[in-house]
Design an enzyme around this catalytic site. Structure first.
Site, short mmCIF file in Angstrom:
data_model
loop_
_atom_site.label_atom_id
_atom_site.label_comp_id
_atom_site.label_asym_id
_atom_site.label_seq_id
_atom_site.Cartn_x
_atom_site.Cartn_y
_atom_site.Cartn_z
N GLU A 17 29.24 0.96 2.09
CA GLU A 17 29.27 0.16 0.85
C GLU A 17 27.95 0.36 0.09
O GLU A 17 26.87 0.36 0.69
CB GLU A 17 29.42 -1.32 1.21
CG GLU A 17 29.44 -2.22 -0.02
CD GLU A 17 29.47 -3.69 0.33
OE1 GLU A 17 30.55 -4.20 0.70
OE2 GLU A 17 28.40 -4.34 0.25
N THR A 49 30.46 -2.21 -4.89
CA THR A 49 30.68 -3.65 -5.04
C THR A 49 30.80 -4.04 -6.52
O THR A 49 30.46 -3.28 -7.43
CB THR A 49 29.54 -4.47 -4.41
OG1 THR A 49 28.34 -4.17 -5.08
CG2 THR A 49 29.40 -4.18 -2.93
N ARG A 108 38.39 -12.44 -4.08
CA ARG A 108 38.27 -13.59 -4.98
C ARG A 108 36.89 -13.65 -5.61
O ARG A 108 36.73 -13.99 -6.77
CB ARG A 108 38.50 -14.89 -4.20
CG ARG A 108 38.41 -16.11 -5.10
CD ARG A 108 38.26 -17.39 -4.31
NE ARG A 108 37.00 -17.44 -3.58
CZ ARG A 108 36.64 -18.43 -2.80
NH1 ARG A 108 37.44 -19.46 -2.62
NH2 ARG A 108 35.48 -18.39 -2.16
N GLY A 109 35.85 -13.33 -4.82
CA GLY A 109 34.47 -13.55 -5.27
C GLY A 109 33.97 -14.88 -4.74
O GLY A 109 34.77 -15.79 -4.44
N ASP A 110 32.65 -14.98 -4.58
CA ASP A 110 32.07 -16.25 -4.12
C ASP A 110 32.06 -17.24 -5.27
O ASP A 110 31.91 -16.87 -6.43
CB ASP A 110 30.65 -16.01 -3.60
CG ASP A 110 30.67 -15.40 -2.21
OD1 ASP A 110 31.41 -15.92 -1.35
OD2 ASP A 110 29.98 -14.39 -1.99
N HIS A 148 36.79 -17.63 7.27
CA HIS A 148 36.07 -17.77 6.00
C HIS A 148 35.42 -19.16 5.97
O HIS A 148 36.04 -20.13 6.42
CB HIS A 148 37.05 -17.60 4.82
CG HIS A 148 36.37 -17.62 3.49
ND1 HIS A 148 36.10 -18.79 2.82
CD2 HIS A 148 35.89 -16.62 2.72
CE1 HIS A 148 35.49 -18.49 1.68
NE2 HIS A 148 35.36 -17.18 1.59
N LYS A 164 48.18 -11.73 2.33
CA LYS A 164 47.59 -10.55 1.69
C LYS A 164 48.43 -9.30 2.00
O LYS A 164 48.65 -8.46 1.12
CB LYS A 164 46.14 -10.35 2.14
CG LYS A 164 45.17 -11.37 1.53
CD LYS A 164 43.72 -11.11 1.96
CE LYS A 164 42.78 -12.12 1.30
NZ LYS A 164 41.37 -11.94 1.66
N GLN A 175 34.35 -9.10 7.03
CA GLN A 175 33.02 -9.63 6.74
C GLN A 175 32.12 -9.23 7.91
O GLN A 175 32.59 -9.00 9.02
CB GLN A 175 33.11 -11.16 6.61
CG GLN A 175 31.82 -11.88 6.29
CD GLN A 175 31.19 -11.38 5.00
OE1 GLN A 175 30.64 -10.28 4.98
NE2 GLN A 175 31.27 -12.17 3.94
N GLN A 211 16.32 -10.40 4.77
CA GLN A 211 17.67 -9.98 4.42
C GLN A 211 18.69 -10.71 5.32
O GLN A 211 19.75 -11.12 4.87
CB GLN A 211 17.75 -8.46 4.63
CG GLN A 211 19.11 -7.85 4.60
CD GLN A 211 19.10 -6.53 5.39
OE1 GLN A 211 18.06 -5.96 5.70
NE2 GLN A 211 20.28 -6.05 5.72
P1 FAD Z 1 40.37 -15.30 -0.65
O1 FAD Z 1 41.27 -14.42 0.15
O2 FAD Z 1 40.91 -15.83 -1.92
O3 FAD Z 1 39.93 -16.49 0.33
C1 FAD Z 1 38.95 -17.45 -0.04
C2 FAD Z 1 39.27 -18.79 0.64
O4 FAD Z 1 40.49 -19.32 0.12
C3 FAD Z 1 39.50 -18.68 2.14
O5 FAD Z 1 39.02 -19.85 2.74
C4 FAD Z 1 41.02 -18.58 2.29
O6 FAD Z 1 41.46 -19.10 3.53
C5 FAD Z 1 41.51 -19.42 1.12
N1 FAD Z 1 42.73 -18.86 0.51
C6 FAD Z 1 43.05 -17.56 0.33
N2 FAD Z 1 44.22 -17.43 -0.33
C7 FAD Z 1 44.66 -18.69 -0.59
C8 FAD Z 1 45.79 -19.21 -1.27
N3 FAD Z 1 46.70 -18.40 -1.81
N4 FAD Z 1 45.91 -20.57 -1.36
C9 FAD Z 1 44.97 -21.39 -0.83
N5 FAD Z 1 43.87 -20.94 -0.16
C10 FAD Z 1 43.71 -19.61 -0.05
N6 FAD Z 1 32.00 -10.65 -3.52
C11 FAD Z 1 31.69 -10.18 -4.75
O7 FAD Z 1 31.42 -10.96 -5.66
N7 FAD Z 1 31.67 -8.83 -5.03
C12 FAD Z 1 31.97 -7.90 -4.10
O8 FAD Z 1 31.96 -6.70 -4.36
C13 FAD Z 1 32.30 -8.36 -2.77
N8 FAD Z 1 32.63 -7.47 -1.79
C14 FAD Z 1 33.03 -7.94 -0.56
C15 FAD Z 1 33.45 -7.02 0.41
C16 FAD Z 1 33.87 -7.46 1.67
C17 FAD Z 1 34.35 -6.46 2.68
C18 FAD Z 1 33.84 -8.85 1.96
C19 FAD Z 1 34.27 -9.34 3.32
C20 FAD Z 1 33.42 -9.77 1.01
C21 FAD Z 1 33.01 -9.33 -0.25
N9 FAD Z 1 32.62 -10.22 -1.27
C22 FAD Z 1 32.30 -9.76 -2.52
C23 FAD Z 1 32.54 -11.65 -0.97
C24 FAD Z 1 33.90 -12.37 -1.22
O9 FAD Z 1 34.17 -12.39 -2.61
C25 FAD Z 1 33.76 -13.77 -0.63
O10 FAD Z 1 33.74 -13.72 0.76
C26 FAD Z 1 34.76 -14.82 -1.14
O11 FAD Z 1 34.26 -16.11 -0.79
C27 FAD Z 1 36.16 -14.70 -0.59
O12 FAD Z 1 36.80 -13.58 -1.02
P2 FAD Z 1 38.29 -13.27 -0.50
O13 FAD Z 1 38.79 -12.13 -1.28
O14 FAD Z 1 38.36 -13.20 0.96
O15 FAD Z 1 39.02 -14.62 -1.00
#
Ligand code: FAD
Length: 281
Positions: A17, A49, A108-110, A148, A164, A175, A211
């Protein structure tokens, strides 16, 4: 070889990455990083990213296009739902397609205080939209072997994993984690639920203690005692100890049947080189 070929092959996958520049046009550093990655590390593919809070569609697609055009590296672009409208998504996807990017890591993003959600709240919805309207993209997603931080429990993470997969995500990247037991446990639970999917383990080499603090606060990863001792012992210079720890994690994963690893390089090519060389030996 395409990313699909890499994922479908039998070789242990080693991908990396990278993050793009913060501002448009400032591509010099990422060009240097990608050149050195290609020459010194030769990852199976790189992923680029997307900026925190949905900022940076252009820098991600510019960096991805450099990786593809200038260095002929298979490339995945990350994309996040936060602060994203459907129009902006369409524009971004068309630009990525135009630049030859065929694979996306859909997230989704943080969430921060100023985060807004317009058309997509979660990664599964974003994936479903992309699958329906841009079916040529290969979609990847995130998974959390320790759960998560916002999830109720691991069962919720398994439910979300199943959603998903239903929404068209074909491959997952975990993660970061520092204790492989969490990875094995999650895979066992998923298998007991009948979930079969392709996954790479996300490995973060920690080469300085500052870090580590940032990474843990975002990921919620557990620090095992042996790793905590290393960080206390080598606080000022973790390079050797941090690389060795990551190498041992990866060798253990490979020996226990993992499909591959995705290295969170933080654009540090020296670290990636040390680790990939040792694993390939
Ligand atoms: P989701 O799958 O949407 O999950 C987030 C939370 O919501 C979880 O608790 C899940 O259980 C819950 N949830 C999921 N789907 C639903 C639903 N349909 N209804 C109700 N609850 C639900 N962040 C960035 O900003 N930029 C990046 O480039 C980036 N790269 C990443 C790469 C990797 C490999 C990883 C692991 C993370 C990365 N992140 C990045 C961080 C990521 O955006 C965060 O971890 C974020 O908090 C969750 O993303 P997610 O896609 O898993 O979200």
């Amino acid at each position: 070889m395409t990313i699909r070929d890499i994922l479908n092959g039998n070789n242990f996958i080693m991908s990396a990455e990278v993050f793009p520049p913060k501002r448009n046009g400032e591509l010099e550093n990422i060009i240097r990083t990608l050149r050195r990655l290609k020459e010194d590390v030769a990852p199976d593919y790189v992923s680029v990213t997307y900026g925190a809070n949905g900022k940076g569609a252009t820098t991600t697609s510019d960096a991805a296009s450099v990786a593809i055009d200038a260095f002929d590296i298979e490339t995945v672009a990350h994309i996040t739902a936060v602060n994203l409208t459907r129009d902006k998504l369409d524009e971004t996807l068309q630009s990525l397609q135009h630049k030859g990017v065929g694979s996306l890591l859909v997230l989704r993003g943080d969430v921060r205080d100023d985060s807004r959600f317009y058309d997509f709240w979660h990664a599964d919805e974003l994936a479903a939209y992309i699958k329906a309207h841009y079916p040529r993209f290969l979609l990847m997603g995130a998974l959390y072997v320790e759960g998560h931080p916002e999830s109720r429990d691991i069962e919720q993470d398994l439910d979300v994993l199943a959603q998903k997969i239903d929404c068209g995500i074909e491959h997952f990247v975990t993660q970061m984690f520092f204790d492989n037991a969490y990875y094995y446990d999650f895979m066992d639970r998923a298998a007991r639920r009948g979930l079969h999917f392709s996954v790479e383990a996300g490995i973060m080499p920690v080469t300085n203690v500052k870090q580590l603090g940032r990474s843990i606060s975002l990921s919620g990863a557990t620090i095992p005692d042996d790793f905590a001792k290393l960080t206390a012992q080598y606080e000022d210079d973790m390079f050797d100890a941090g690389c060795d720890y990551a190498i041992r994690q990866i060798l253990d994963l490979r020996q226990n049947g993992a499909k591959g690893v995705h290295l969170y390089t933080m654009n540090n090519v020296a670290t990636a080189k040390r680790i990939f060389e040792a694993v390939r030996k």
